[in-house]
Design an enzyme around this catalytic site. Structure first.
Site, PDB file in Angstrom:
ATOM      1  N   GLU A 225     -74.059  45.529 -17.349  1.00 41.90           N
ATOM      2  CA  GLU A 225     -74.665  45.413 -18.666  1.00 41.90           C
ATOM      3  C   GLU A 225     -74.421  44.001 -19.185  1.00 41.90           C
ATOM      4  O   GLU A 225     -73.666  43.224 -18.594  1.00 41.90           O
ATOM      5  CB  GLU A 225     -74.091  46.448 -19.636  1.00 41.90           C
ATOM      6  N   HIS A 263     -70.742  48.909 -26.045  1.00 44.63           N
ATOM      7  CA  HIS A 263     -69.392  48.587 -25.620  1.00 44.63           C
ATOM      8  C   HIS A 263     -68.895  47.305 -26.276  1.00 44.63           C
ATOM      9  O   HIS A 263     -69.679  46.416 -26.600  1.00 44.63           O
ATOM     10  CB  HIS A 263     -69.340  48.416 -24.094  1.00 44.63           C
TER      11      HIS A 263
END
Length: 305
Positions: A225, A263
């Site tokens: 990511e 996150h």
């Protein structure tokens, strides 16, 4: 074979008596995971009763009914009295550092840290403490690790898939589940979520090295990511050391710069850490990169065909 986790795992749940620990202990037990105890210094000597409903491909030896799991005062006691060799951490963020350091001190080979919201300084301290020790940390802020048919440590649903030929390493819990489901026809040796925090124990490179060495893993699926440079470093490692086919997906192509997405480590700063840059680095290393999880699954099937 499997990576990092197999049927010989004897698991102690740090935080088993809390609500999350209790819930997921029951799910892990129902999936066939051998849980030998929990820890809580204030409740040492007690036990917790769990209702079991066999679930998933590893539950062949699980019988419907109840089981009593003992509570120990420390991880070392669980190791000495019950043979614990894996720890999974479900304690609140403020207590995670001490819990992980306790597992490291007890020389538990594998410590899986599920808890999210851990201060970066705390994670840095316990990850640093694990270096050179006998303990491998997976996480924090991760779904854990599953070797279907053998053991499931964490919160990954055991019914998604069975044993097979794919090894998966992912920053994202949700995308771990989705790719496991989309590739359920192929099955997995081991699937692990390493977490998306800025500081984690096991890295993409650690997993790539282990899957490359595992004779039963024929294909590696890597999920990354935005944020940081872990995927770029993994690309360099793949180019130099990995001979097996690798298929990847990078989440965050539409993420705005300067905004944390999901996150704590998923943030793009300037031109650094973008999904485009990660995709380009992986493709330059010979990795097929899907634009969506479904396309990634299709590329994985093609790689094994």
């Amino acid at each position: 074979m499997t990576v990092f986790l197999n049927k010989d795992a004897r698991v102690v749940v740090q935080g088993m008596t809390g609500s999350e620990g209790r819930k997921h202990t029951q799910l892990m037990l129902s999936a066939g995971t051998r849980i030998v105890g929990g820890t809580n210094p204030r409740k040492a000597g007690q036990s917790v009763t769990f209702d079991l409903t066999p679930t998933g491909p590893g539950a062949g030896d699980v019988s419907p009914g109840t089981v009593d799991i003992p509570v120990f005062g420390t991880v070392a006691e669980a190791r000495d009295k019950a043979g614990a060799n894996v720890s999974v951490v479900f304690v609140p963020p403020a207590f995670v550092k001490d819990a992980v350091l306790e597992a490291i001190e007890a020389e538990i080979p594998l410590c899986v840290v599920i808890t999210e919201g851990i201060p970066v300084q705390d994670a840095t301290e316990f990850v640093q403490a694990s270096l050179g020790s006998k303990t491998r940390i997976i996480g924090p802020n991760c779904p854990g690790i599953i070797s279907p048919g053998q053991s499931n440590v964490g919160i990954t649903p055991a019914t998604i898939t069975g044993e097979g030929r794919v090894g998966l390493v992912s920053k994202s819990g949700t995308l771990t589940y989705q790719l496991m489901y989309e590739l359920r026809d192929l099955g997995f040796t081991t699937a692990m979520g390493i977490g998306g925090d800025p500081v984690v124990g096991t890295t993409h490179i650690d997993a790539l090295e282990a899957f490359e060495a595992d004779p039963d893993t024929e294909l590696i699926v890597m999920i990354g990511e935005i944020g940081g440079d872990a995927e770029e470093r993994a690309a360099d490692y793949i180019r130099e050391h990995v001979t097996k086919p690798v298929v990847a997906y990078v989440a965050g192509f539409t993420a705005p710069k300067g905004k944390t997405m999901g996150h704590a480590g998923a943030i793009v700063s300037g031109s650094s850490g973008t999904a485009e840059a990660k995709k380009a680095a992986l493709e330059a290393a010979g990795v097929k990169v899907g634009k969506t999880p479904s396309e990634t699954a299709r590329l994985a099937r093609e790689a094994l065909s």
